[in-house]
Write an enzyme that holds these catalytic residues in place. Sequence first.
Site, PDB file in Angstrom:
ATOM      1  N   GLY A 171     -85.249 -11.748 -69.742  1.00  0.00           N
ATOM      2  CA  GLY A 171     -85.076 -12.877 -68.820  1.00  0.00           C
ATOM      3  C   GLY A 171     -83.690 -12.990 -68.195  1.00  0.00           C
ATOM      4  O   GLY A 171     -83.397 -14.009 -67.557  1.00  0.00           O
ATOM      5  N   TYR A 230     -83.521 -13.910 -72.884  1.00  0.00           N
ATOM      6  CA  TYR A 230     -82.540 -12.843 -72.634  1.00  0.00           C
ATOM      7  C   TYR A 230     -81.564 -12.653 -73.798  1.00  0.00           C
ATOM      8  O   TYR A 230     -80.693 -11.794 -73.744  1.00  0.00           O
ATOM      9  CB  TYR A 230     -81.760 -13.081 -71.323  1.00  0.00           C
ATOM     10  CG  TYR A 230     -80.999 -14.386 -71.286  1.00  0.00           C
ATOM     11  CD1 TYR A 230     -79.726 -14.500 -71.828  1.00  0.00           C
ATOM     12  CD2 TYR A 230     -81.570 -15.516 -70.717  1.00  0.00           C
ATOM     13  CE1 TYR A 230     -79.042 -15.701 -71.807  1.00  0.00           C
ATOM     14  CE2 TYR A 230     -80.892 -16.722 -70.682  1.00  0.00           C
ATOM     15  CZ  TYR A 230     -79.629 -16.794 -71.230  1.00  0.00           C
ATOM     16  OH  TYR A 230     -78.960 -17.984 -71.212  1.00  0.00           O
ATOM     17  N   ALA A 235     -96.968 -22.579 -73.786  1.00  0.00           N
ATOM     18  CA  ALA A 235     -97.454 -23.662 -72.909  1.00  0.00           C
ATOM     19  C   ALA A 235     -96.447 -24.810 -72.928  1.00  0.00           C
ATOM     20  O   ALA A 235     -96.807 -25.980 -72.865  1.00  0.00           O
ATOM     21  CB  ALA A 235     -98.836 -24.130 -73.355  1.00  0.00           C
ATOM     22  N   LYS A 276     -84.233 -31.561 -67.881  1.00  0.00           N
ATOM     23  CA  LYS A 276     -84.874 -30.968 -66.710  1.00  0.00           C
ATOM     24  C   LYS A 276     -85.962 -31.858 -66.099  1.00  0.00           C
ATOM     25  O   LYS A 276     -86.183 -31.825 -64.891  1.00  0.00           O
ATOM     26  CB  LYS A 276     -85.456 -29.589 -67.056  1.00  0.00           C
ATOM     27  CG  LYS A 276     -84.373 -28.532 -67.240  1.00  0.00           C
ATOM     28  CD  LYS A 276     -84.971 -27.149 -67.387  1.00  0.00           C
ATOM     29  CE  LYS A 276     -83.882 -26.093 -67.406  1.00  0.00           C
ATOM     30  NZ  LYS A 276     -84.401 -24.734 -67.343  1.00  0.00           N
TER      31      LYS A 276
HETATM   32  P1  NAP Z   1     -90.528 -25.622 -74.835  1.00  0.00           P
HETATM   33  O1  NAP Z   1     -90.996 -26.515 -73.750  1.00  0.00           O
HETATM   34  O2  NAP Z   1     -89.897 -26.184 -76.044  1.00  0.00           O
HETATM   35  O3  NAP Z   1     -91.800 -24.714 -75.281  1.00  0.00           O
HETATM   36  C1  NAP Z   1     -91.720 -23.878 -76.420  1.00  0.00           C
HETATM   37  C2  NAP Z   1     -92.950 -22.961 -76.487  1.00  0.00           C
HETATM   38  O4  NAP Z   1     -92.764 -22.082 -77.604  1.00  0.00           O
HETATM   39  C3  NAP Z   1     -94.279 -23.697 -76.723  1.00  0.00           C
HETATM   40  O5  NAP Z   1     -95.314 -22.963 -76.132  1.00  0.00           O
HETATM   41  C4  NAP Z   1     -94.403 -23.629 -78.257  1.00  0.00           C
HETATM   42  O6  NAP Z   1     -95.722 -23.712 -78.733  1.00  0.00           O
HETATM   43  C5  NAP Z   1     -93.873 -22.245 -78.507  1.00  0.00           C
HETATM   44  N1  NAP Z   1     -93.411 -22.106 -79.891  1.00  0.00           N
HETATM   45  C6  NAP Z   1     -92.269 -22.614 -80.420  1.00  0.00           C
HETATM   46  N2  NAP Z   1     -92.194 -22.271 -81.737  1.00  0.00           N
HETATM   47  C7  NAP Z   1     -93.313 -21.551 -82.014  1.00  0.00           C
HETATM   48  C8  NAP Z   1     -93.812 -20.901 -83.181  1.00  0.00           C
HETATM   49  N3  NAP Z   1     -93.129 -20.933 -84.337  1.00  0.00           N
HETATM   50  N4  NAP Z   1     -94.979 -20.205 -83.104  1.00  0.00           N
HETATM   51  C9  NAP Z   1     -95.675 -20.149 -81.935  1.00  0.00           C
HETATM   52  N5  NAP Z   1     -95.250 -20.758 -80.774  1.00  0.00           N
HETATM   53  C10 NAP Z   1     -94.091 -21.436 -80.827  1.00  0.00           C
HETATM   54  O7  NAP Z   1     -89.460 -24.550 -74.285  1.00  0.00           O
HETATM   55  P2  NAP Z   1     -89.304 -24.011 -72.785  1.00  0.00           P
HETATM   56  O8  NAP Z   1     -88.321 -24.829 -72.050  1.00  0.00           O
HETATM   57  O9  NAP Z   1     -90.661 -23.805 -72.233  1.00  0.00           O
HETATM   58  O10 NAP Z   1     -88.576 -22.583 -73.040  1.00  0.00           O
HETATM   59  C11 NAP Z   1     -89.278 -21.489 -73.602  1.00  0.00           C
HETATM   60  C12 NAP Z   1     -88.375 -20.247 -73.628  1.00  0.00           C
HETATM   61  O11 NAP Z   1     -88.037 -19.859 -72.293  1.00  0.00           O
HETATM   62  C13 NAP Z   1     -87.053 -20.459 -74.359  1.00  0.00           C
HETATM   63  O12 NAP Z   1     -86.867 -19.369 -75.216  1.00  0.00           O
HETATM   64  C14 NAP Z   1     -86.006 -20.437 -73.257  1.00  0.00           C
HETATM   65  O13 NAP Z   1     -84.801 -19.848 -73.717  1.00  0.00           O
HETATM   66  C15 NAP Z   1     -86.660 -19.535 -72.223  1.00  0.00           C
HETATM   67  N6  NAP Z   1     -86.169 -19.810 -70.844  1.00  0.00           N
HETATM   68  C16 NAP Z   1     -85.499 -18.825 -70.202  1.00  0.00           C
HETATM   69  C17 NAP Z   1     -84.993 -19.051 -68.915  1.00  0.00           C
HETATM   70  C18 NAP Z   1     -84.207 -17.964 -68.201  1.00  0.00           C
HETATM   71  O14 NAP Z   1     -83.465 -18.268 -67.246  1.00  0.00           O
HETATM   72  N7  NAP Z   1     -84.356 -16.726 -68.571  1.00  0.00           N
HETATM   73  C19 NAP Z   1     -85.206 -20.287 -68.270  1.00  0.00           C
HETATM   74  C20 NAP Z   1     -85.963 -21.268 -68.956  1.00  0.00           C
HETATM   75  C21 NAP Z   1     -86.431 -21.019 -70.254  1.00  0.00           C
HETATM   76  P3  NAP Z   1     -96.380 -25.172 -79.062  1.00  0.00           P
HETATM   77  O15 NAP Z   1     -96.736 -25.742 -77.721  1.00  0.00           O
HETATM   78  O16 NAP Z   1     -97.554 -24.841 -79.896  1.00  0.00           O
HETATM   79  O17 NAP Z   1     -95.315 -25.953 -79.760  1.00  0.00           O
END
Ligand code: NAP
Length: 295
Positions: free
Chosen positions: A258, A237, A140, A79
């Site tokens: 979502g 979701y 974040a 992305k």
């Molecule tokens: P990302 O950049 O990898 O960020 C992951 C986030 O989750 C960070 O804030 C991370 O915290 C936190 N995290 C991961 N493991 C953790 C744990 N064990 N305890 C506490 N915090 C934890 O991922 P992203 O791209 O932002 O995506 C995040 C979510 O959004 C995913 O589940 C994805 O499926 C969903 N999403 C949905 C859609 C939709 O169309 N509905 C679109 C995009 C994304 P740290 O910073 O401390 O590591």
Amino acid sequence: MKERRKAEMINVDGATKVLGVIGNPVEHTKSPLIHNELAKRFGHNLVYVPFLVKEQIGDAIQGADALGIHGLNVTIPYKEDILSKAKEVDSLTAKIGAGNTLVRIEQGFKAYNTDIPGLLRAMKSDGVEIKGESVIIIGAGGAARAVALMVAMEEAKEIIICNRTMEKAENIAKEVNAYVNDKVAKACSYNNILNLEGSQYLAIQATSVGLSPDIDRSPIEDEAFFDKIHTAYDIIYNPDNTKFMQMATAKGKKSYNGLKMLLYQGIIAYELWNQVEITEEIANEIYGILKVSCE
Ligand code: NAP
């Protein structure tokens, strides 16, 4: 037999436009369902397929251009990469720093982010307001950062960003404040979240905690948190009712997942590729099909 029936639904001929999603992995994507269903409804001669791109994202985009691919969605882990590979980048997308859609222009592709307008349209469709709200964003990462910019643009009253890694939350808060030239955003640790004053927050869950198969976890496990919010909006979701949502519902609060965000990011991409306007009636039909496919 099931696969054959699916193939028979699409009449591919010499004039069929090809669209698709590139990423790694792409096996579980729901996007072909959204776009091929929309094509059927509009009578568009196009087919949308998944393309697994193991690592050569630049080559994949160049190849797609050479092959005359009509448009692409882009998912994890590319992305951010596509912004430097696209010939042009839409201004909001450049600000967000990540895109998920490539639209054909005269010489190559232009990158757009439809995730964020998609989330906004999903929230509007669910009747969730942002303007004037106090919003807690949990997470974040890439998605949370884009959500934070979106809620700032939509004039939230205050934005609290809570994350395991505090530095990332602080950086997003700084960025948001610089963008709106105001002190609307601040970072907060999980330890301090229960000390927040107020009981009418809109909470947007944007971490990957609770995502299948990790379905028995919520990023905030203390049920007292849910007394502080009026709505829990989880952008996950899968599962359709996350533990975070269940904990909010148990306190009598509203909760959403979502799936509509996924739907509307696809709908906005389809509108960009095909210069059509998709009505709420069609959006609801596709949403029904998506919901069944998640069961
Ligand atoms: P990302 O950049 O990898 O960020 C992951 C986030 O989750 C960070 O804030 C991370 O915290 C936190 N995290 C991961 N493991 C953790 C744990 N064990 N305890 C506490 N915090 C934890 O991922 P992203 O791209 O932002 O995506 C995040 C979510 O959004 C995913 O589940 C994805 O499926 C969903 N999403 C949905 C859609 C939709 O169309 N509905 C679109 C995009 C994304 P740290 O910073 O401390 O590591």
